[in-house]
Motif scaffolding. Structure first.
Motif, PDB file in Angstrom:
ATOM      1  N   VAL A   1       5.455  14.038 -11.636  1.00  0.00           N
ATOM      2  CA  VAL A   1       6.128  14.212 -12.927  1.00  0.00           C
ATOM      3  C   VAL A   1       5.123  14.695 -13.986  1.00  0.00           C
ATOM      4  O   VAL A   1       5.419  15.600 -14.775  1.00  0.00           O
ATOM      5  N   LEU A   2       3.932  14.108 -13.988  1.00  0.00           N
ATOM      6  CA  LEU A   2       2.897  14.538 -14.931  1.00  0.00           C
ATOM      7  C   LEU A   2       2.496  15.989 -14.679  1.00  0.00           C
ATOM      8  O   LEU A   2       2.318  16.768 -15.628  1.00  0.00           O
ATOM      9  N   TYR A   3       2.380  16.360 -13.417  1.00  0.00           N
ATOM     10  CA  TYR A   3       2.048  17.740 -13.066  1.00  0.00           C
ATOM     11  C   TYR A   3       3.118  18.693 -13.592  1.00  0.00           C
ATOM     12  O   TYR A   3       2.817  19.733 -14.171  1.00  0.00           O
ATOM     13  N   TRP A   4       4.372  18.336 -13.371  1.00  0.00           N
ATOM     14  CA  TRP A   4       5.485  19.171 -13.846  1.00  0.00           C
ATOM     15  C   TRP A   4       5.448  19.304 -15.366  1.00  0.00           C
ATOM     16  O   TRP A   4       5.604  20.405 -15.899  1.00  0.00           O
ATOM     17  N   LEU A   5       5.225  18.190 -16.075  1.00  0.00           N
ATOM     18  CA  LEU A   5       5.160  18.241 -17.541  1.00  0.00           C
ATOM     19  C   LEU A   5       4.023  19.130 -18.033  1.00  0.00           C
ATOM     20  O   LEU A   5       4.211  19.962 -18.925  1.00  0.00           O
TER      21      LEU A   5
ATOM     22  N   LYS B   1       1.569  26.059 -18.972  1.00  0.00           N
ATOM     23  CA  LYS B   1       1.694  27.193 -18.034  1.00  0.00           C
ATOM     24  C   LYS B   1       0.512  27.271 -17.068  1.00  0.00           C
ATOM     25  O   LYS B   1       0.328  26.378 -16.279  1.00  0.00           O
ATOM     26  N   ASN B   2      -0.291  28.314 -17.159  1.00  0.00           N
ATOM     27  CA  ASN B   2      -1.369  28.551 -16.190  1.00  0.00           C
ATOM     28  C   ASN B   2      -2.473  27.503 -16.248  1.00  0.00           C
ATOM     29  O   ASN B   2      -3.131  27.237 -15.249  1.00  0.00           O
ATOM     30  N   ARG B   3      -2.714  26.933 -17.396  1.00  0.00           N
ATOM     31  CA  ARG B   3      -3.775  25.926 -17.552  1.00  0.00           C
ATOM     32  C   ARG B   3      -3.300  24.520 -17.195  1.00  0.00           C
ATOM     33  O   ARG B   3      -4.101  23.598 -17.116  1.00  0.00           O
ATOM     34  N   GLY B   4      -2.008  24.344 -16.978  1.00  0.00           N
ATOM     35  CA  GLY B   4      -1.455  23.018 -16.711  1.00  0.00           C
ATOM     36  C   GLY B   4      -2.035  22.365 -15.473  1.00  0.00           C
ATOM     37  O   GLY B   4      -2.318  21.169 -15.466  1.00  0.00           O
ATOM     38  N   ALA B   5      -2.225  23.128 -14.406  1.00  0.00           N
ATOM     39  CA  ALA B   5      -2.773  22.572 -13.165  1.00  0.00           C
ATOM     40  C   ALA B   5      -4.220  22.102 -13.365  1.00  0.00           C
ATOM     41  O   ALA B   5      -4.606  21.044 -12.851  1.00  0.00           O
ATOM     42  N   ILE B   6      -4.984  22.859 -14.117  1.00  0.00           N
ATOM     43  CA  ILE B   6      -6.375  22.476 -14.383  1.00  0.00           C
ATOM     44  C   ILE B   6      -6.425  21.208 -15.228  1.00  0.00           C
ATOM     45  O   ILE B   6      -7.203  20.287 -14.946  1.00  0.00           O
ATOM     46  N   ILE B   7      -5.588  21.156 -16.247  1.00  0.00           N
ATOM     47  CA  ILE B   7      -5.523  19.960 -17.096  1.00  0.00           C
ATOM     48  C   ILE B   7      -5.082  18.759 -16.271  1.00  0.00           C
ATOM     49  O   ILE B   7      -5.642  17.672 -16.394  1.00  0.00           O
ATOM     50  N   PHE B   8      -4.071  18.957 -15.416  1.00  0.00           N
ATOM     51  CA  PHE B   8      -3.593  17.866 -14.571  1.00  0.00           C
ATOM     52  C   PHE B   8      -4.693  17.354 -13.652  1.00  0.00           C
ATOM     53  O   PHE B   8      -4.892  16.140 -13.535  1.00  0.00           O
ATOM     54  N   ASN B   9      -5.405  18.246 -12.976  1.00  0.00           N
ATOM     55  CA  ASN B   9      -6.477  17.829 -12.069  1.00  0.00           C
ATOM     56  C   ASN B   9      -7.536  17.014 -12.810  1.00  0.00           C
ATOM     57  O   ASN B   9      -8.038  16.009 -12.304  1.00  0.00           O
ATOM     58  N   PHE B  10      -7.868  17.444 -14.016  1.00  0.00           N
ATOM     59  CA  PHE B  10      -8.848  16.720 -14.824  1.00  0.00           C
ATOM     60  C   PHE B  10      -8.319  15.333 -15.199  1.00  0.00           C
ATOM     61  O   PHE B  10      -9.015  14.326 -15.014  1.00  0.00           O
TER      62      PHE B  10
ATOM     63  N   LEU C   1       0.824  -1.209   0.000  1.00  0.00           N
ATOM     64  CA  LEU C   1       0.000   0.000   0.000  1.00  0.00           C
ATOM     65  C   LEU C   1       0.859   1.260   0.000  1.00  0.00           C
ATOM     66  O   LEU C   1       0.603   2.196  -0.761  1.00  0.00           O
ATOM     67  N   THR C   2       1.885   1.275   0.833  1.00  0.00           N
ATOM     68  CA  THR C   2       2.761   2.440   0.909  1.00  0.00           C
ATOM     69  C   THR C   2       3.520   2.624  -0.394  1.00  0.00           C
ATOM     70  O   THR C   2       3.564   3.732  -0.942  1.00  0.00           O
ATOM     71  N   GLY C   3       4.091   1.560  -0.913  1.00  0.00           N
ATOM     72  CA  GLY C   3       4.847   1.646  -2.157  1.00  0.00           C
ATOM     73  C   GLY C   3       4.000   2.083  -3.331  1.00  0.00           C
ATOM     74  O   GLY C   3       4.414   2.928  -4.142  1.00  0.00           O
ATOM     75  N   LEU C   4       2.815   1.540  -3.439  1.00  0.00           N
ATOM     76  CA  LEU C   4       1.927   1.896  -4.548  1.00  0.00           C
ATOM     77  C   LEU C   4       1.494   3.351  -4.474  1.00  0.00           C
ATOM     78  O   LEU C   4       1.506   4.064  -5.484  1.00  0.00           O
ATOM     79  N   ASN C   5       1.139   3.822  -3.291  1.00  0.00           N
ATOM     80  CA  ASN C   5       0.724   5.223  -3.149  1.00  0.00           C
ATOM     81  C   ASN C   5       1.877   6.184  -3.426  1.00  0.00           C
ATOM     82  O   ASN C   5       1.680   7.223  -4.057  1.00  0.00           O
ATOM     83  N   LEU C   6       3.069   5.843  -2.971  1.00  0.00           N
ATOM     84  CA  LEU C   6       4.227   6.700  -3.259  1.00  0.00           C
ATOM     85  C   LEU C   6       4.561   6.702  -4.749  1.00  0.00           C
ATOM     86  O   LEU C   6       4.885   7.747  -5.315  1.00  0.00           O
ATOM     87  N   MET C   7       4.463   5.523  -5.393  1.00  0.00           N
ATOM     88  CA  MET C   7       4.749   5.440  -6.819  1.00  0.00           C
ATOM     89  C   MET C   7       3.732   6.249  -7.640  1.00  0.00           C
ATOM     90  O   MET C   7       4.104   7.004  -8.545  1.00  0.00           O
ATOM     91  N   VAL C   8       2.465   6.100  -7.318  1.00  0.00           N
ATOM     92  CA  VAL C   8       1.419   6.843  -8.034  1.00  0.00           C
ATOM     93  C   VAL C   8       1.612   8.347  -7.844  1.00  0.00           C
ATOM     94  O   VAL C   8       1.496   9.123  -8.800  1.00  0.00           O
ATOM     95  N   SER C   9       1.938   8.756  -6.645  1.00  0.00           N
ATOM     96  CA  SER C   9       2.135  10.186  -6.383  1.00  0.00           C
ATOM     97  C   SER C   9       3.392  10.721  -7.062  1.00  0.00           C
ATOM     98  O   SER C   9       3.416  11.867  -7.511  1.00  0.00           O
ATOM     99  N   LEU C  10       4.414   9.901  -7.168  1.00  0.00           N
ATOM    100  CA  LEU C  10       5.623  10.307  -7.884  1.00  0.00           C
ATOM    101  C   LEU C  10       5.332  10.486  -9.367  1.00  0.00           C
ATOM    102  O   LEU C  10       5.739  11.480  -9.975  1.00  0.00           O
ATOM    103  N   ILE C  11       4.606   9.553  -9.944  1.00  0.00           N
ATOM    104  CA  ILE C  11       4.210   9.666 -11.353  1.00  0.00           C
ATOM    105  C   ILE C  11       3.317  10.887 -11.550  1.00  0.00           C
ATOM    106  O   ILE C  11       3.458  11.624 -12.530  1.00  0.00           O
ATOM    107  N   ALA C  12       2.413  11.123 -10.610  1.00  0.00           N
ATOM    108  CA  ALA C  12       1.540  12.296 -10.691  1.00  0.00           C
ATOM    109  C   ALA C  12       2.361  13.578 -10.624  1.00  0.00           C
ATOM    110  O   ALA C  12       2.068  14.540 -11.344  1.00  0.00           O
TER     111      ALA C  12
END
Length: 124
Positions: free
Chosen positions: A48-52, A58-67, A35-46
């Motif tokens: 990286v996706l957020y950063w990309l 730019k400003n719309r990236g956070a909205i796109i990421f949340n969606f 459970l710990t490993g999976l949640n950390l892995m998913v959050s790490l991938i998230a």
């Protein structure tokens, strides 16, 4: 990473609550380390996706990421439902009740923690 830790804590607490409520033990399939490993892995991938996405849009990236993260979480619900458990597992019909809510813990943790790390540009 903070969201991953929060999601891992929530998943482990929910795992214990579910065990005490149903008295069905799935520890041979899901345990605190997985459970710990999976949640950390998913959050790490998230992360990286957020950063990309924030780099590309730019400003719309956070909205796109949340969606994308929210829709992706709903799509991942099929994973615990589709898993075939070993025949020796008691009460396999209760397994989705344990795992389906856990699919949403990383996105809930992210959406809870993310505003705490944002700079408030409206304040002078």
């Amino acid at each position: 990473m903070v969201a991953g830790i929060l999601a891992a804590i929530a998943a482990n607490i929910y795992n214990r609550i579910y065990f005490f409520a149903t008295e069905v033990d799935y520890s041979n399939i899901i345990n605190p380390f997985s459970l710990t490993g999976l949640n950390l892995m998913v959050s790490l991938i998230a992360g990286v996706l957020y950063w990309l996405l924030t780099t590309m849009f730019k400003n719309r990236g956070a909205i796109i990421f949340n969606f994308v993260y929210s829709v992706g979480s709903f799509a991942c619900v099929i994973i615990p439902i589709a898993i075939t458990l070993p025949l020796t597992t008691p009460y396999p019909e209760l397994f989705p009740g344990l795992t389906v809510p856990m699919v949403f813990f990383p996105v809930i943790a992210w959406l809870t923690i993310d505003p705490l790390f944002k700079k408030d540009v409206t304040r002078a």
